[in-house]
Design an enzyme around this catalytic site. Structure first.
Site, short mmCIF file in Angstrom:
data_model
loop_
_atom_site.label_atom_id
_atom_site.label_comp_id
_atom_site.label_asym_id
_atom_site.label_seq_id
_atom_site.Cartn_x
_atom_site.Cartn_y
_atom_site.Cartn_z
N SER A 13 0.84 -1.20 0.00
CA SER A 13 0.00 0.00 0.00
C SER A 13 0.88 1.25 0.00
O SER A 13 1.65 1.45 -0.94
CB SER A 13 -0.96 -0.05 1.19
OG SER A 13 -2.03 0.84 1.01
N GLU A 35 -9.00 -6.07 -3.72
CA GLU A 35 -8.42 -4.81 -3.26
C GLU A 35 -9.36 -4.01 -2.35
O GLU A 35 -9.91 -4.56 -1.41
CB GLU A 35 -7.94 -3.99 -4.46
CG GLU A 35 -6.54 -4.41 -4.94
CD GLU A 35 -5.48 -4.36 -3.85
OE1 GLU A 35 -5.66 -3.65 -2.85
OE2 GLU A 35 -4.48 -5.07 -3.98
N HIS A 82 -7.61 -5.81 0.14
CA HIS A 82 -6.36 -5.08 0.33
C HIS A 82 -5.61 -5.60 1.56
O HIS A 82 -6.19 -5.70 2.64
CB HIS A 82 -6.69 -3.60 0.49
CG HIS A 82 -5.53 -2.68 0.43
ND1 HIS A 82 -4.66 -2.63 -0.62
CD2 HIS A 82 -5.10 -1.72 1.31
CE1 HIS A 82 -3.75 -1.69 -0.40
NE2 HIS A 82 -3.99 -1.14 0.77
#
Length: 527
Positions: A170, A301, A428
């Protein structure tokens, strides 16, 4: 510490790599730590950098790193293992590199040395005026000081300074790719693994963030009529007050996700520029390190970002969906981070709505598509664009992947309804579950009989092999029978799907990414 398979881990924690950025050093470049001759107690975990997202010890004196090794050199035996450096996620305002956040108990069954680092977050790490007063990117420059520390000292811990792989997830993935593009980081590492994040944003990176400085000033009682006065006042505000005010930047149901961003820095005589141009320009001008890179995303995600709105609507309260539908032209540019209030902005918002909702109101039936916009706008499209440009302009091997393995645990679990307690998808950061122990985020530490162990072995083996050989798939290894990961060819858009089986596929989410490509075409290179 002990690994999942019972190996000993030598853990050196809270090792300072720079002086505490306090007092006159707040909002200044990190100053490398001086040598000392005394014994340093590295048995206890150090503080996280100021953030509202970490429970436990927090301090501005946070420029520290953790080193984990499973074999130390002795007078009679040299040890030189590949080094993997992990840069934590958190949108440049959250999380930390602490053991409770990202523990070494899975990775250290591999023959590597692991280093996790802290760097300044939020206003303390990313204030920028676009000129010499605050050029910006202090948090990224902290990471450079840490990488230099690793070059100078990692041999003492059994690490090879000539074989360093930088990886992050990230915001940590953005950081990793910025190091690839930055002239300042050149020679400090030799490979990169970018997990779910890239700085090839739909709109360009900012050149300053003065509007955020005055906003921050207003939250803590500092003057807002003059940026210089605001900065002088912010130097004196207790750090906890600064970090705790972060949620006040939210404008629409917690959005925007990214507040304090890395910036393109101005030219200032005698000052190192960490980011010299827009990432897509640097890639097309071949101004980046030609080294092997793994880059990819998870299957779903950020699709879980509006999960609570979906659950609420499933229970009969669709007020959030109605609000988003009615205020789409206001909300979409905030949530998906593109220009606001212009005809172009309206056109982009209209086309996104038509594509994902077919011009119908947002309801339980099409509500999951709101999550797909988050997935594409915040992570998927950015990562894919970076990978494509990298593959086109790099002479080194580039590998793209999609992590699609659905385990028992996830960062996004259903809180109600028939699927209560089950994962929403492969969202994610879900791949981090198989790379690190993360008790601080509520994940159990797996033992050798758990079903997750097979994926832990596969992922850690693959990344460790890449750190040793530049190739992710080891030869003659039973875990990877018949697996061949082709390097990325931009014309084929080929990628490896990581699941129970590892399979080569083509054209990830082609129709969705084509929309973003059309709405946000690459600008011509400046003369």
């Amino acid at each position: 510490m002990k690994t999942i398979l019972g190996k000993t881990i030598y853990a050196f924690r809270a090792v300072r790599y720079a002086k505490a950025p306090v007092g006159q050093l707040r909002f200044k470049n990190a100053v490398p730590i001086e040598s000392w001759n005394d014994i340093y107690d590295a048995t206890q975990e150090g503080p996280a950098c100021p953030t509202p997202t970490v429970k436990g010890e927090i301090s501005e004196d946070c420029l520290r790193l953790n080193v984990y090794s499973n074999e130390l050199p002795t007078a009679t035996k040299k040890v030189k293992k590949p080094v993997i450096v992990f840069i934590h996620p958190g949108a440049f305002y959250g999380y930390s590199g602490q053991s409770s956040s990202f523990g070494p108990h899975y990775y250290l069954d591999q023959d590597i040395v692991l280093v996790t680092i802290n760097y300044r977050l939020g206003v303390l790490g990313f204030m920028s005026t676009g000129d010499a007063r605050a050029p910006g990117n202090l948090g990224l420059k902290d990471q450079v000081v840490a990488l230099r520390w690793i070059q100078n000292h990692i041999t003492k811990f059994g690490g090879d300074p000539n074989s360093v792989t930088v990886t992050g997830c990230s915001a940590g993935s953005w950081s990793t790719l910025f190091h690839l593009l930055s002239p300042v980081s050149k020679g400090l590492f030799h490979r990169a693994i970018a997990i779910s994040g890239a700085p090839t944003v739909p709109e360009q990176l900012p050149y300053n963030q003065t509007h955020l400085i005055t906003k921050q000033a207003s939250f803590v009682g500092c003057p807002t009529d003059n940026v210089d006065k605001a900065i002088e006042c912010l130097k004196t505000v207790p750090y906890k007050q600064l970090s705790d005010s972060l949620p006040r930047f939210a404008e629409w149901y917690g959005d925007p996700i990214l507040v304090w961003s890395p910036v393109v820095e101005p030219k200032i005589p005698g000052v190192e520029r960490f980011i010299t141009d827009q990432p897509e320009n640097l890639l097309r001008k071949k101004q980046f390190q030609q080294i092997p890179v793994i880059i990819g995303v998870t299957k779903d995600e950020f699709s879980s970002a509006p999960l609570s709105a979906l659950e609420q609507a499933m229970q009969g309260d669709d007020s959030i969906y109605r609000n988003v539908t009615e205020n789409w032209y206001f909300a979409a540019p905030i949530s998906f981070q593109y220009e606001r209030g212009t005809e172009r902005s309206k056109r982009i918002s209209r086309e996104i709505y038509k594509f994902y909702f077919n011009d119908k109101p947002i309801t339980v039936e099409n509500g999951p598509n709101l999550g797909l916009i988050y997935a594409d706008a915040q992570i998927g499209f950015l990562s894919h664009r970076f990978a494509q440009l990298l593959a086109e302009y790099s002479t080194a091997p580039i590998y793209e992947y999609q992590f699609a393995y659905q385990g028992r645990f996830s960062w996004a679990m259903w809180k109600s309804g028939p699927k209560k307690g089950q994962p929403y998808g492969v969202v994610h950061q879900d791949d981090l579950i198989y790379l690190f122990t993360m008790p601080g985020y509520g994940f159990p530490a797996f033992n050798s009989t758990d079903p997750e162990v097979k994926m832990i072995k596969k992922l850690t083996t693959m990344y460790a092999n890449f750190a040793k050989t530049d190739e992710p798939i080891p030869k003659n290894n039973n875990l990877f029978k018949g697996v061949h990961w082709e390097t990325l060819d931009p014309k084929k858009s080929n990628y490896l799907e990581i699941n129970d089986n590892f399979t080569m596929k083509r054209k990830m989410f082609a129709d969705r990414y084509a929309l973003w490509d059309r709405l946000f075409p690459l600008r011509p290179l400046p003369k």
